[in-house]
Design a protein around this motif. Structure first.
Motif, PDB file in Angstrom:
ATOM      1  N   VAL A   4       0.469   9.575   1.822  1.00 28.16           N
ATOM      2  CA  VAL A   4       0.090  10.761   2.594  1.00 28.16           C
ATOM      3  C   VAL A   4      -1.354  11.135   2.289  1.00 28.16           C
ATOM      4  N   SER A   5      -1.723  11.111   1.010  1.00 25.63           N
ATOM      5  CA  SER A   5      -3.099  11.451   0.618  1.00 25.63           C
ATOM      6  C   SER A   5      -4.097  10.498   1.256  1.00 25.63           C
ATOM      7  N   PHE A   6      -3.726   9.239   1.362  1.00 29.34           N
ATOM      8  CA  PHE A   6      -4.604   8.253   1.998  1.00 29.34           C
ATOM      9  C   PHE A   6      -4.867   8.628   3.456  1.00 29.34           C
ATOM     10  N   TYR A   7      -3.795   8.982   4.160  1.00 28.58           N
ATOM     11  CA  TYR A   7      -3.959   9.346   5.574  1.00 28.58           C
ATOM     12  C   TYR A   7      -4.671  10.687   5.736  1.00 28.58           C
ATOM     13  N   GLU A   8      -4.444  11.579   4.794  1.00 37.65           N
ATOM     14  CA  GLU A   8      -5.154  12.858   4.829  1.00 37.65           C
ATOM     15  C   GLU A   8      -6.657  12.642   4.644  1.00 37.65           C
ATOM     16  N   LYS A   9      -6.999  11.696   3.766  1.00 34.02           N
ATOM     17  CA  LYS A   9      -8.419  11.366   3.565  1.00 34.02           C
ATOM     18  C   LYS A   9      -9.009  10.783   4.855  1.00 34.02           C
ATOM     19  N   ARG A  10      -8.258   9.926   5.524  1.00 39.96           N
ATOM     20  CA  ARG A  10      -8.730   9.376   6.789  1.00 39.96           C
ATOM     21  C   ARG A  10      -8.916  10.482   7.825  1.00 39.96           C
ATOM     22  N   LEU A  11      -8.002  11.442   7.816  1.00 38.66           N
ATOM     23  CA  LEU A  11      -8.108  12.553   8.761  1.00 38.66           C
ATOM     24  C   LEU A  11      -9.361  13.377   8.494  1.00 38.66           C
ATOM     25  N   GLU A  64      -3.030   7.345  15.751  1.00 40.74           N
ATOM     26  CA  GLU A  64      -2.374   6.691  14.621  1.00 40.74           C
ATOM     27  C   GLU A  64      -2.073   7.690  13.506  1.00 40.74           C
ATOM     28  N   LEU A  65      -3.061   8.513  13.194  1.00 37.75           N
ATOM     29  CA  LEU A  65      -2.862   9.495  12.116  1.00 37.75           C
ATOM     30  C   LEU A  65      -1.808  10.525  12.482  1.00 37.75           C
ATOM     31  N   LYS A  66      -1.744  10.867  13.739  1.00 39.03           N
ATOM     32  CA  LYS A  66      -0.768  11.865  14.189  1.00 39.03           C
ATOM     33  C   LYS A  66       0.653  11.417  13.889  1.00 39.03           C
ATOM     34  N   GLN A  67       0.897  10.131  14.037  1.00 39.35           N
ATOM     35  CA  GLN A  67       2.229   9.600  13.753  1.00 39.35           C
ATOM     36  C   GLN A  67       2.547   9.588  12.255  1.00 39.35           C
ATOM     37  N   LYS A  68       1.502   9.501  11.429  1.00 41.28           N
ATOM     38  CA  LYS A  68       1.699   9.361   9.988  1.00 41.28           C
ATOM     39  C   LYS A  68       1.851  10.698   9.270  1.00 41.28           C
ATOM     40  N   ILE A  69       1.075  11.704   9.697  1.00 44.41           N
ATOM     41  CA  ILE A  69       1.049  12.956   8.898  1.00 44.41           C
ATOM     42  C   ILE A  69       1.263  14.201   9.757  1.00 44.41           C
ATOM     43  N   LYS A  70       1.959  14.065  10.882  1.00 46.15           N
ATOM     44  CA  LYS A  70       2.133  15.208  11.765  1.00 46.15           C
ATOM     45  C   LYS A  70       2.895  16.355  11.089  1.00 46.15           C
ATOM     46  N   GLN A  73      -0.082  17.960   8.214  1.00 46.42           N
ATOM     47  CA  GLN A  73      -1.357  18.556   8.617  1.00 46.42           C
ATOM     48  C   GLN A  73      -1.347  18.959  10.103  1.00 46.42           C
ATOM     49  N   PRO A  74      -0.361  19.736  10.540  1.00 42.71           N
ATOM     50  CA  PRO A  74      -0.301  20.065  11.975  1.00 42.71           C
ATOM     51  C   PRO A  74      -1.519  20.857  12.468  1.00 42.71           C
ATOM     52  N   THR A  75      -2.030  21.787  11.650  1.00 49.17           N
ATOM     53  CA  THR A  75      -3.177  22.606  12.057  1.00 49.17           C
ATOM     54  C   THR A  75      -4.432  21.767  12.187  1.00 49.17           C
ATOM     55  N   GLN A  76      -4.647  20.897  11.208  1.00 44.82           N
ATOM     56  CA  GLN A  76      -5.822  20.028  11.226  1.00 44.82           C
ATOM     57  C   GLN A  76      -5.766  19.049  12.398  1.00 44.82           C
ATOM     58  N   LEU A  77      -4.578  18.565  12.694  1.00 41.19           N
ATOM     59  CA  LEU A  77      -4.424  17.645  13.810  1.00 41.19           C
ATOM     60  C   LEU A  77      -4.721  18.337  15.140  1.00 41.19           C
ATOM     61  N   LEU A  78      -4.250  19.563  15.281  1.00 41.95           N
ATOM     62  CA  LEU A  78      -4.536  20.326  16.494  1.00 41.95           C
ATOM     63  C   LEU A  78      -6.038  20.564  16.653  1.00 41.95           C
ATOM     64  N   TYR A  79      -6.700  20.815  15.519  1.00 42.74           N
ATOM     65  CA  TYR A  79      -8.146  21.030  15.543  1.00 42.74           C
ATOM     66  C   TYR A  79      -8.866  19.767  16.032  1.00 42.74           C
ATOM     67  N   VAL A  80      -8.468  18.618  15.494  1.00 40.92           N
ATOM     68  CA  VAL A  80      -9.088  17.350  15.887  1.00 40.92           C
ATOM     69  C   VAL A  80      -8.862  17.088  17.371  1.00 40.92           C
ATOM     70  N   ASP A  81      -7.633  17.320  17.823  1.00 47.39           N
ATOM     71  CA  ASP A  81      -7.312  17.101  19.233  1.00 47.39           C
ATOM     72  C   ASP A  81      -8.192  17.962  20.142  1.00 47.39           C
ATOM     73  N   LYS A  82      -8.376  19.212  19.782  1.00 45.95           N
ATOM     74  CA  LYS A  82      -9.203  20.127  20.576  1.00 45.95           C
ATOM     75  C   LYS A  82     -10.663  19.696  20.590  1.00 45.95           C
ATOM     76  N   GLN A  83     -11.193  19.297  19.425  1.00 50.03           N
ATOM     77  CA  GLN A  83     -12.593  18.880  19.336  1.00 50.03           C
ATOM     78  C   GLN A  83     -12.850  17.600  20.136  1.00 50.03           C
ATOM     79  N   LEU A  84     -11.891  16.686  20.098  1.00 51.93           N
ATOM     80  CA  LEU A  84     -12.043  15.447  20.864  1.00 51.93           C
ATOM     81  C   LEU A  84     -12.034  15.733  22.372  1.00 51.93           C
ATOM     82  N   GLN A  85     -11.191  16.648  22.805  1.00 52.83           N
ATOM     83  CA  GLN A  85     -11.159  17.018  24.217  1.00 52.83           C
ATOM     84  C   GLN A  85     -12.492  17.632  24.648  1.00 52.83           C
ATOM     85  N   GLN A  86     -13.051  18.500  23.808  1.00 50.64           N
ATOM     86  CA  GLN A  86     -14.324  19.141  24.129  1.00 50.64           C
ATOM     87  C   GLN A  86     -15.450  18.120  24.209  1.00 50.64           C
TER      88      GLN A  86
END
Length: 231
Positions: A4-11, A64-70, A73-86
């Motif tokens: 999990v820590s590995f994927y969190e670092k990737r995130l 890929e990360l969403k499937q691993k650590i959803k 890190q749900p808040t961080q994932l939502l943030y990334v999704d929003k920034q990518l859309q923008q």
């Protein structure tokens, strides 16, 4: 937990990369707005196209990360999704139309500057960089009317007098205009030719003046004078 820590670092690395690329995208957009070299405009366009490729890779990484650590890190994932859309929306806007607008504005500024001699271009150049496309069109229409003798001597005198009253409100970047207006060696037409580009920066007029083939110099001239007289 180590996985999990590995994927969190990737995130977190993904967040950092997106943040840095958003900063670069803003810089490219600013360069497009004010750049005068066609080659530099082309380089900015290519860099923005590269940003689009990065977004595609980031979206793959995010999926890929969403499937691993959803669940972690749900808040961080939502943030990334929003920034990518923008980012994706901004890049699409730039590539599908905004770049063409900036290039057209560059051409309009260059054509406008061709009306002036070398020393005058120093003053006018900094002013035209502040004008958007509508303001550039208005300036060109006013200059064409002046060159075509569509403005009478009293109308020119009236406009110049109103502009002279506005001198104290001009920014320091337009200080050269004040010297021109007060120069006794220049005639009224020449003074106006150099000072007309500042008018769009002093008044709000969009939607009130028809700038197309139906441009009416008489009504536009009087409307602009009336607006300049309002403090």
């Amino acid at each position: 937990m180590e996985i999990v820590s590995f994927y969190e670092k990737r995130l977190q690395d993904l967040v950092n990369n997106i943040t840095e690329d958003q900063r670069l995208l803003k810089q490219y957009e600013a360069l497009l707005r004010y750049e005068t070299d066609p080659r530099a405009l082309g380089r900015c366009e290519k860099e923005i196209e590269r940003q689009q490729e990065f977004v595609t890779r980031y979206q793959q990484e995010y999926s890929e990360l969403k499937q691993k650590i959803k669940d972690y890190q749900p808040t961080q994932l939502l943030y990334v999704d929003k920034q990518l859309q923008q980012m994706d929306e901004k890049i699409n806007v730039l590539l599908k139309g905004q770049i063409a607008i900036y290039k057209n504005q560059h051409q309009m500024r260059q054509a406008l500057l061709e009306r002036y001699n070398t020393s005058e271009k120093v003053i006018i150049g900094s002013i035209t960089q502040q004008l958007n496309q509508t303001q550039l069109v208005l300036t060109e229409n006013l200059l064409q009317a002046l060159d075509s003798n569509m403005v009478s001597e009293p109308e020119m005198q009236q406009m110049l007098a109103v502009l002279e009253e506005r001198l104290p409100s001009l920014p320091l970047s337009q200080a050269g205009i004040a010297e021109i207006i007060k120069n006794p060696e220049l005639d009224v037409r020449h003074k106006l030719k150099i000072t007309l580009p500042i008018i769009p920066t002093l008044v709000e007029y969009e939607g009130e003046i028809e700038l197309g083939s139906g441009f009416n110099i008489k009504s536009a001239w009087q409307l602009l004078i009336a607006k300049l007289q309002r403090r």
